[in-house]
Design a protein around this motif. Structure first.
Motif: not given
Length: 188
Positions: A32-50
């Motif tokens: 599995w790919l897990v944890s922060g890299c998934l969640v933080q990508t979502v946060w970035n998409a939601l907040t308009g960041r790279a």
């Protein structure tokens, strides 16, 4: 946020996609790919960041009953060779052997696991308790607490035998600096 919304946003990061695809090609057991890299990508998409803003590393879990360091090292080297072109720090860990080194490294208990998702269940925060892997032509997503905290930019402690309030404070302080909109639920 539902599973499909989470997955669509997490897969905006091409590094996430490349790792998931390579894990599928390698057919590592219970990978599995897990944890922060998934969640933080979502946060970035939601907040308009790279898509890769603030992502320190990409964590891969797999579960192989061969708990020798040599076997894990061979997997680390193989995956690293196949993914070095991404220029990302990728942390690969055989969850079958975490109990061998975790107590010495962190000073906390860590009973043996039976599968990779058991490792996800022990993450420091509930919002990062996620994993994604290929399944046939689609994806399997593991998220025992769902996606509301991810979509709401909420960091919530995950109390358990290896929880550390000090480690939680350090992690969430870093996140709050990178994602100021994040709401951090205090550890009891």
């Amino acid at each position: 946020m539902n599973r499909d919304e989470f997955l669509a946003l997490a897969l905006r990061n091409p590094v996430n996609v490349a790792i998931i695809d390579e894990l599928h090609r390698l057919a590592l057991p219970d990978a599995w790919l897990v944890s922060g890299c998934l969640v933080q990508t979502v946060w970035n998409a939601l907040t308009g960041r790279a898509v890769d803003h603030g992502i320190a590393d990409y964590d891969v879990f797999y579960f192989d009953p061969d708990i020798s360091w040599e076997a894990e090292d061979a997997v680390i080297r193989k995956l690293d060779a196949r993914l070095t072109h991404l220029g990302a720090k990728i942390e690969i860990r055989n969850q079958a052997r975490v109990h061998l080194w975790y107590p010495d490294k962190h000073g906390l208990p860590y009973p043996p696991l039976r599968r990779s998702t058991d490792g996800i269940d022990r993450f420091l925060t509930q919002n990062t308790q996620v994993g994604v892997r290929r399944a046939g032509d689609g994806y399997e997503v593991y998220a025992p607490h769902g996606f509301d905290d991810v979509g709401g930019l909420i960091a919530r402690p995950n109390p358990g035998p290896n929880f550390s309030a000090a480690n939680y404070a350090v992690k969430t302080a870093r996140w709050k600096t990178l994602w100021p909109d994040l709401t951090v639920i205090a550890a009891d």
